[in-house]
Scaffold this active site. Structure first.
Site, mmCIF file in Angstrom:
data_model
loop_
_atom_site.group_PDB
_atom_site.id
_atom_site.type_symbol
_atom_site.label_atom_id
_atom_site.label_comp_id
_atom_site.label_asym_id
_atom_site.label_seq_id
_atom_site.Cartn_x
_atom_site.Cartn_y
_atom_site.Cartn_z
ATOM 1 N N GLY A 61 0.331 -1.089 0.430
ATOM 2 C CA GLY A 61 0.007 0.235 -0.036
ATOM 3 C C GLY A 61 0.473 1.628 -0.124
ATOM 4 O O GLY A 61 2.187 1.662 -0.282
ATOM 5 N N ASP A 101 -7.559 -1.355 1.782
ATOM 6 C CA ASP A 101 -8.347 0.184 2.003
ATOM 7 C C ASP A 101 -8.075 0.372 0.439
ATOM 8 O O ASP A 101 -9.472 1.823 0.581
ATOM 9 C CB ASP A 101 -7.078 0.865 2.855
ATOM 10 C CG ASP A 101 -6.597 0.527 3.814
ATOM 11 O OD1 ASP A 101 -7.604 -0.765 4.229
ATOM 12 O OD2 ASP A 101 -5.284 0.215 4.746
ATOM 13 N N ARG A 127 -32.626 -3.622 16.035
ATOM 14 C CA ARG A 127 -31.982 -2.747 16.933
ATOM 15 C C ARG A 127 -31.084 -2.180 15.353
ATOM 16 O O ARG A 127 -31.713 -2.195 14.869
ATOM 17 C CB ARG A 127 -31.072 -4.122 17.524
ATOM 18 C CG ARG A 127 -31.396 -4.631 18.983
ATOM 19 C CD ARG A 127 -30.469 -5.638 19.025
ATOM 20 N NE ARG A 127 -31.173 -6.654 19.938
ATOM 21 C CZ ARG A 127 -30.258 -7.637 20.455
ATOM 22 N NH1 ARG A 127 -29.377 -8.165 19.383
ATOM 23 N NH2 ARG A 127 -30.197 -7.860 21.409
ATOM 24 N N GLY A 164 -10.263 0.386 6.746
ATOM 25 C CA GLY A 164 -10.023 1.461 5.970
ATOM 26 C C GLY A 164 -8.744 2.346 6.150
ATOM 27 O O GLY A 164 -8.222 3.246 5.663
HETATM 28 O O1 F6P Z 1 -4.256 -1.568 5.766
HETATM 29 C C1 F6P Z 1 -4.300 -2.315 6.047
HETATM 30 C C2 F6P Z 1 -4.996 -2.628 7.500
HETATM 31 O O2 F6P Z 1 -5.950 -3.469 7.656
HETATM 32 C C3 F6P Z 1 -5.895 -1.105 8.114
HETATM 33 O O3 F6P Z 1 -7.521 -1.294 7.010
HETATM 34 C C4 F6P Z 1 -5.532 -1.075 9.116
HETATM 35 O O4 F6P Z 1 -6.173 -0.203 9.693
HETATM 36 C C5 F6P Z 1 -4.541 -1.415 9.881
HETATM 37 O O5 F6P Z 1 -4.035 -2.413 7.974
HETATM 38 C C6 F6P Z 1 -4.304 -2.710 10.578
HETATM 39 O O6 F6P Z 1 -3.034 -2.958 10.652
HETATM 40 P P1 F6P Z 1 -2.567 -4.409 11.727
HETATM 41 O O7 F6P Z 1 -3.145 -5.707 10.878
HETATM 42 O O8 F6P Z 1 -0.865 -4.359 11.132
HETATM 43 O O9 F6P Z 1 -3.039 -4.191 12.840
#
Ligand code: F6P
Length: 320
Positions: free
Chosen positions: A102, A128, A163, A171
Protein backbone atom coordinates in the site's frame (compact mmCIF):
# COMPACT_ATOMS: atom_id res chain seq x y z
CA UNK A 1 17.24 -7.61 -16.62
CA UNK A 2 18.62 -10.86 -15.17
CA UNK A 3 17.63 -10.70 -11.51
CA UNK A 4 14.31 -9.32 -10.27
CA UNK A 5 13.45 -9.00 -6.58
CA UNK A 6 9.92 -9.09 -5.20
CA UNK A 7 8.56 -8.25 -1.77
CA UNK A 8 5.08 -8.15 -0.22
CA UNK A 9 4.91 -5.38 2.35
CA UNK A 10 2.56 -3.84 4.94
CA UNK A 11 -0.83 -5.42 5.66
CA UNK A 12 -1.54 -8.57 3.66
CA UNK A 13 -4.23 -8.29 1.00
CA UNK A 14 -6.09 -11.09 -0.80
CA UNK A 15 -4.56 -11.39 -4.27
CA UNK A 16 -0.94 -10.76 -3.25
CA UNK A 17 -0.17 -14.42 -4.03
CA UNK A 18 -1.87 -14.16 -7.42
CA UNK A 19 0.34 -11.14 -8.15
CA UNK A 20 3.48 -13.08 -7.16
CA UNK A 21 2.45 -15.89 -9.49
CA UNK A 22 1.88 -13.45 -12.35
CA UNK A 23 5.27 -11.80 -11.81
CA UNK A 24 7.19 -15.08 -11.69
CA UNK A 25 5.41 -16.63 -14.64
CA UNK A 26 5.52 -13.61 -16.95
CA UNK A 27 9.22 -13.12 -16.18
CA UNK A 28 9.95 -16.84 -16.69
CA UNK A 29 10.24 -16.80 -20.54
CA UNK A 30 12.85 -14.00 -20.31
CA UNK A 31 15.16 -16.24 -18.30
CA UNK A 32 15.30 -13.70 -15.45
CA UNK A 33 15.68 -15.12 -11.94
CA UNK A 34 13.06 -14.00 -9.40
CA UNK A 35 14.27 -13.54 -5.85
CA UNK A 36 11.60 -13.18 -3.18
CA UNK A 37 12.39 -11.25 0.00
CA UNK A 38 10.57 -12.84 2.94
CA UNK A 39 8.80 -10.97 5.75
CA UNK A 40 8.33 -7.66 3.92
CA UNK A 41 10.98 -4.97 4.18
CA UNK A 42 12.52 -6.80 7.11
CA UNK A 43 13.71 -9.41 4.59
CA UNK A 44 15.54 -6.72 2.65
CA UNK A 45 17.38 -5.71 5.80
CA UNK A 46 18.18 -9.26 6.97
CA UNK A 47 18.72 -10.62 3.43
CA UNK A 48 16.04 -13.26 3.93
CA UNK A 49 15.62 -14.50 0.35
CA UNK A 50 14.01 -17.35 -1.57
CA UNK A 51 14.37 -18.19 -5.24
CA UNK A 52 10.92 -18.33 -6.87
CA UNK A 53 10.33 -20.42 -9.97
CA UNK A 54 7.17 -21.22 -11.89
CA UNK A 55 6.51 -24.32 -9.78
CA UNK A 56 7.00 -22.57 -6.44
CA UNK A 57 4.11 -20.25 -7.26
CA UNK A 58 1.82 -23.12 -8.29
CA UNK A 59 -1.45 -23.63 -6.41
CA UNK A 60 -1.46 -20.16 -4.83
CA UNK A 61 -3.69 -18.06 -7.11
CA UNK A 62 -6.68 -18.72 -4.83
CA UNK A 63 -4.91 -18.22 -1.49
CA UNK A 64 -5.30 -15.17 0.74
CA UNK A 65 -2.34 -13.75 2.69
CA UNK A 66 1.13 -13.90 1.19
CA UNK A 67 3.43 -16.91 0.86
CA UNK A 68 6.36 -14.50 1.29
CA UNK A 69 4.92 -13.33 4.63
CA UNK A 70 4.90 -9.67 5.66
CA UNK A 71 5.66 -7.61 8.75
CA UNK A 72 5.34 -3.97 9.73
CA UNK A 73 9.00 -2.91 9.78
CA UNK A 74 9.69 0.51 11.34
CA UNK A 75 13.47 -0.12 11.12
CA UNK A 76 13.27 0.01 7.33
CA UNK A 77 12.21 3.66 7.49
CA UNK A 78 15.44 4.66 9.25
CA UNK A 79 18.63 5.72 7.43
CA UNK A 80 20.39 2.62 8.78
CA UNK A 81 17.62 0.27 7.63
CA UNK A 82 17.43 1.80 4.15
CA UNK A 83 21.22 1.60 3.76
CA UNK A 84 21.24 -2.06 4.75
CA UNK A 85 18.40 -2.83 2.31
CA UNK A 86 20.23 -1.01 -0.51
CA UNK A 87 23.39 -3.02 0.26
CA UNK A 88 21.48 -6.29 0.11
CA UNK A 89 19.95 -5.35 -3.25
CA UNK A 90 23.52 -4.77 -4.55
CA UNK A 91 24.78 -7.99 -2.96
CA UNK A 92 22.01 -10.00 -4.66
CA UNK A 93 22.60 -8.14 -7.96
CA UNK A 94 18.92 -7.17 -8.06
CA UNK A 95 18.37 -4.97 -11.13
CA UNK A 96 14.65 -4.47 -10.60
CA UNK A 97 12.50 -4.70 -7.46
CA UNK A 98 8.71 -5.08 -7.42
CA UNK A 99 7.03 -3.93 -4.21
CA UNK A 100 3.52 -5.29 -3.63
CA UNK A 101 1.82 -3.19 -0.94
CA UNK A 102 0.00 0.00 0.00
CA UNK A 103 1.02 3.65 0.19
CA UNK A 104 3.16 3.20 3.34
CA UNK A 105 5.16 0.59 1.47
CA UNK A 106 5.44 2.90 -1.53
CA UNK A 107 6.85 5.66 0.67
CA UNK A 108 9.51 3.16 1.78
CA UNK A 109 10.07 2.10 -1.83
CA UNK A 110 10.63 5.71 -2.83
CA UNK A 111 13.14 6.31 -0.04
CA UNK A 112 14.96 3.14 -1.06
CA UNK A 113 14.96 4.14 -4.74
CA UNK A 114 16.79 7.33 -3.77
CA UNK A 115 19.58 5.24 -2.23
CA UNK A 116 20.16 2.43 -4.73
CA UNK A 117 20.62 1.74 -8.44
CA UNK A 118 17.83 -0.86 -8.56
CA UNK A 119 14.75 0.05 -10.61
CA UNK A 120 11.62 -0.04 -8.45
CA UNK A 121 8.00 -0.64 -9.51
CA UNK A 122 5.03 -0.78 -7.12
CA UNK A 123 1.91 -2.94 -7.34
CA UNK A 124 -0.95 -1.55 -5.20
CA UNK A 125 -2.36 -4.21 -2.90
CA UNK A 126 -4.35 -3.10 0.15
CA UNK A 127 -7.91 -3.60 1.33
CA UNK A 128 -8.03 0.17 2.05
CA UNK A 129 -8.04 1.15 -1.66
CA UNK A 130 -6.36 4.41 -0.69
CA UNK A 131 -3.52 4.54 -3.22
CA UNK A 132 -3.57 7.66 -5.35
CA UNK A 133 -3.88 7.22 -9.13
CA UNK A 134 -5.59 3.84 -9.30
CA UNK A 135 -9.34 3.20 -9.19
CA UNK A 136 -8.71 -0.02 -7.34
CA UNK A 137 -6.09 -1.93 -5.40
CA UNK A 138 -5.63 -5.70 -5.19
CA UNK A 139 -7.67 -7.07 -2.26
CA UNK A 140 -10.22 -4.27 -2.03
CA UNK A 141 -12.98 -6.13 -3.86
CA UNK A 142 -12.41 -9.21 -1.69
CA UNK A 143 -12.63 -7.19 1.53
CA UNK A 144 -15.82 -5.48 0.32
CA UNK A 145 -17.41 -8.83 -0.48
CA UNK A 146 -16.32 -10.37 2.83
CA UNK A 147 -17.79 -7.46 4.78
CA UNK A 148 -21.02 -7.53 2.76
CA UNK A 149 -21.48 -11.26 3.43
CA UNK A 150 -21.03 -10.71 7.16
CA UNK A 151 -23.22 -7.62 7.38
CA UNK A 152 -26.05 -9.35 5.50
CA UNK A 153 -26.09 -11.81 8.44
CA UNK A 154 -26.07 -8.96 10.95
CA UNK A 155 -29.06 -7.48 9.10
CA UNK A 156 -31.09 -10.62 9.96
CA UNK A 157 -30.53 -10.00 13.67
CA UNK A 158 -31.06 -6.25 13.35
CA UNK A 159 -34.44 -6.80 11.69
CA UNK A 160 -35.54 -9.61 14.02
CA UNK A 161 -34.67 -7.68 17.19
CA UNK A 162 -35.47 -4.21 15.80
CA UNK A 163 -31.99 -3.08 16.74
CA UNK A 164 -29.54 -0.44 15.63
CA UNK A 165 -26.20 -1.94 14.59
CA UNK A 166 -23.02 0.06 14.21
CA UNK A 167 -20.60 -1.99 12.13
CA UNK A 168 -17.01 -0.80 12.13
CA UNK A 169 -15.00 -1.65 9.02
CA UNK A 170 -11.29 -1.14 8.33
CA UNK A 171 -9.79 1.38 5.93
CA UNK A 172 -7.09 3.07 7.99
CA UNK A 173 -7.66 6.84 7.71
CA UNK A 174 -9.89 6.63 4.65
CA UNK A 175 -13.51 5.72 3.90
CA UNK A 176 -13.30 3.77 0.63
CA UNK A 177 -14.14 0.41 2.21
CA UNK A 178 -16.92 1.85 4.40
CA UNK A 179 -18.50 3.67 1.48
CA UNK A 180 -18.62 0.74 -0.92
CA UNK A 181 -19.72 -1.66 1.82
CA UNK A 182 -22.35 0.78 3.11
CA UNK A 183 -23.85 1.37 -0.33
CA UNK A 184 -23.99 -2.34 -1.16
CA UNK A 185 -25.50 -3.54 2.13
CA UNK A 186 -28.15 -0.81 1.95
CA UNK A 187 -26.93 0.87 5.14
CA UNK A 188 -29.14 3.54 6.70
CA UNK A 189 -26.04 5.63 7.49
CA UNK A 190 -22.40 5.63 6.47
CA UNK A 191 -19.74 7.39 8.51
CA UNK A 192 -16.45 8.16 6.77
CA UNK A 193 -13.41 10.08 8.08
CA UNK A 194 -13.53 12.48 5.12
CA UNK A 195 -16.75 14.01 6.54
CA UNK A 196 -17.01 14.95 10.21
CA UNK A 197 -19.62 12.60 11.70
CA UNK A 198 -22.85 14.36 12.62
CA UNK A 199 -24.34 12.07 15.28
CA UNK A 200 -27.32 14.38 15.80
CA UNK A 201 -28.25 13.89 12.14
CA UNK A 202 -27.78 10.10 12.43
CA UNK A 203 -30.12 10.05 15.46
CA UNK A 204 -32.72 12.21 13.70
CA UNK A 205 -32.73 9.77 10.80
CA UNK A 206 -33.14 6.79 13.16
CA UNK A 207 -36.15 8.52 14.78
CA UNK A 208 -37.66 9.39 11.38
CA UNK A 209 -37.15 5.79 10.29
CA UNK A 210 -38.98 4.55 13.40
CA UNK A 211 -41.92 6.85 12.65
CA UNK A 212 -42.06 5.42 9.11
CA UNK A 213 -42.12 1.89 10.55
CA UNK A 214 -38.48 1.13 9.89
CA UNK A 215 -37.36 -0.26 13.21
CA UNK A 216 -33.85 -1.55 12.42
CA UNK A 217 -30.84 0.41 11.25
CA UNK A 218 -27.39 -0.52 10.00
CA UNK A 219 -24.75 2.16 10.36
CA UNK A 220 -21.40 1.48 8.69
CA UNK A 221 -18.55 3.35 10.35
CA UNK A 222 -15.02 3.48 8.94
CA UNK A 223 -12.41 2.82 11.65
CA UNK A 224 -10.96 6.26 10.82
CA UNK A 225 -14.01 8.10 12.24
CA UNK A 226 -12.81 7.55 15.79
CA UNK A 227 -14.05 5.65 18.81
CA UNK A 228 -17.10 3.69 17.61
CA UNK A 229 -17.92 2.59 21.19
CA UNK A 230 -18.50 6.23 22.07
CA UNK A 231 -20.56 6.73 18.92
CA UNK A 232 -22.69 3.68 19.77
CA UNK A 233 -23.24 4.92 23.33
CA UNK A 234 -24.21 8.39 22.16
CA UNK A 235 -26.71 6.97 19.65
CA UNK A 236 -28.20 4.73 22.34
CA UNK A 237 -28.60 7.67 24.72
CA UNK A 238 -30.05 10.00 22.12
CA UNK A 239 -32.49 7.57 20.47
CA UNK A 240 -33.31 5.24 23.35
CA UNK A 241 -32.83 2.39 20.85
CA UNK A 242 -31.30 -1.03 21.38
CA UNK A 243 -27.79 -0.46 19.98
CA UNK A 244 -25.07 -3.04 19.27
CA UNK A 245 -21.55 -2.51 17.97
CA UNK A 246 -19.74 -5.05 15.79
CA UNK A 247 -16.11 -4.43 14.90
CA UNK A 248 -15.35 -6.62 11.89
CA UNK A 249 -11.56 -6.34 12.29
CA UNK A 250 -9.13 -8.65 10.55
CA UNK A 251 -11.75 -11.05 9.14
CA UNK A 252 -11.95 -8.47 6.34
CA UNK A 253 -8.32 -8.94 5.36
CA UNK A 254 -8.01 -12.68 4.83
CA UNK A 255 -9.71 -15.29 2.72
CA UNK A 256 -9.70 -16.37 -0.89
CA UNK A 257 -9.37 -13.45 -3.29
CA UNK A 258 -12.42 -12.76 -5.46
CA UNK A 259 -12.14 -13.14 -9.23
CA UNK A 260 -11.84 -9.34 -9.47
CA UNK A 261 -8.88 -9.23 -7.03
CA UNK A 262 -7.20 -12.10 -8.90
CA UNK A 263 -7.76 -10.40 -12.25
CA UNK A 264 -6.14 -7.17 -11.03
CA UNK A 265 -3.26 -9.22 -9.63
CA UNK A 266 -2.68 -10.96 -12.97
CA UNK A 267 -2.83 -7.68 -14.92
CA UNK A 268 -0.69 -5.69 -12.47
CA UNK A 269 1.90 -8.48 -12.14
CA UNK A 270 2.42 -8.74 -15.89
CA UNK A 271 2.50 -4.95 -16.32
CA UNK A 272 5.11 -4.48 -13.57
CA UNK A 273 7.45 -7.00 -15.20
CA UNK A 274 6.95 -5.35 -18.62
CA UNK A 275 7.76 -1.95 -17.13
CA UNK A 276 11.02 -3.23 -15.65
CA UNK A 277 12.03 -4.62 -19.04
CA UNK A 278 11.14 -1.25 -20.61
CA UNK A 279 13.69 0.34 -18.29
CA UNK A 280 11.10 2.12 -16.14
CA UNK A 281 11.56 2.91 -12.46
CA UNK A 282 9.87 4.82 -9.62
CA UNK A 283 6.42 3.99 -10.96
CA UNK A 284 3.32 2.25 -9.62
CA UNK A 285 0.94 0.22 -11.74
CA UNK A 286 -2.72 1.24 -11.63
CA UNK A 287 -6.04 0.95 -13.40
CA UNK A 288 -8.33 3.75 -14.59
CA UNK A 289 -11.56 2.45 -16.08
CA UNK A 290 -10.33 -0.57 -18.01
CA UNK A 291 -6.95 0.91 -18.84
CA UNK A 292 -3.75 0.00 -17.05
CA UNK A 293 -1.85 3.17 -16.12
CA UNK A 294 1.53 4.16 -14.70
CA UNK A 295 1.58 6.38 -11.61
CA UNK A 296 4.63 8.28 -10.37
CA UNK A 297 5.86 6.46 -7.27
CA UNK A 298 6.09 9.73 -5.34
CA UNK A 299 2.53 10.73 -6.28
CA UNK A 300 1.17 7.36 -5.11
CA UNK A 301 1.76 8.23 -1.44
CA UNK A 302 1.97 12.04 -1.39
CA UNK A 303 -1.23 12.82 -3.30
CA UNK A 304 -4.63 12.10 -1.83
CA UNK A 305 -7.07 9.91 -3.71
CA UNK A 306 -10.51 11.56 -3.66
CA UNK A 307 -13.47 9.70 -2.17
CA UNK A 308 -16.46 9.49 -4.50
CA UNK A 309 -18.98 11.50 -2.48
CA UNK A 310 -21.69 10.78 -5.07
CA UNK A 311 -21.74 7.25 -3.64
CA UNK A 312 -22.61 8.71 -0.25
CA UNK A 313 -25.44 10.80 -1.71
CA UNK A 314 -26.76 7.76 -3.57
CA UNK A 315 -26.63 5.61 -0.44
CA UNK A 316 -28.67 8.28 1.36
CA UNK A 317 -31.21 8.45 -1.46
CA UNK A 318 -31.63 4.69 -1.46
CA UNK A 319 -31.92 4.24 2.32
CA UNK A 320 -35.42 5.66 2.71
O1 F6P B 1 -3.87 -1.31 5.68
C1 F6P B 1 -4.66 -2.43 5.92
C2 F6P B 1 -5.19 -2.41 7.32
O2 F6P B 1 -5.96 -3.58 7.51
C3 F6P B 1 -5.99 -1.17 7.71
O3 F6P B 1 -7.30 -1.20 7.23
C4 F6P B 1 -5.88 -1.21 9.21
O4 F6P B 1 -6.02 0.08 9.77
C5 F6P B 1 -4.50 -1.74 9.43
O5 F6P B 1 -4.14 -2.43 8.26
C6 F6P B 1 -4.36 -2.68 10.61
O6 F6P B 1 -3.03 -3.06 10.70
P1 F6P B 1 -2.46 -4.23 11.62
O7 F6P B 1 -2.92 -5.53 11.02
O8 F6P B 1 -0.99 -4.07 11.54
O9 F6P B 1 -3.03 -4.01 12.98
Amino acid sequence: MKRIGVVTSGGDAPGMNAALRAIVRTAHPTGAKIIGFRRGYEGLITNNTVLLDSRSVGGIIHLGGTILHTVRCPEFYTEKGLKKAAENLEKNKIEGLIVIGGNGSFKGAYELSERCRTAIIGIPATIDNDVYGTDETIGFDTAVNTAVTLIDKIRDTAVSHERIFIVEVMGRKRGFLALEVGLTVGAENILVPEIKPNIEKVCEKIKENAEKGKKSNIIIAAEGVGDTRKIAKEIEEKTGGDVRLTVLGHVQRGGHPTARSRLLACLFGEKAVKMLFQGKTKKVVGINGNQLVEIELKDSFTKEKPLNLEFLELAEKLAI
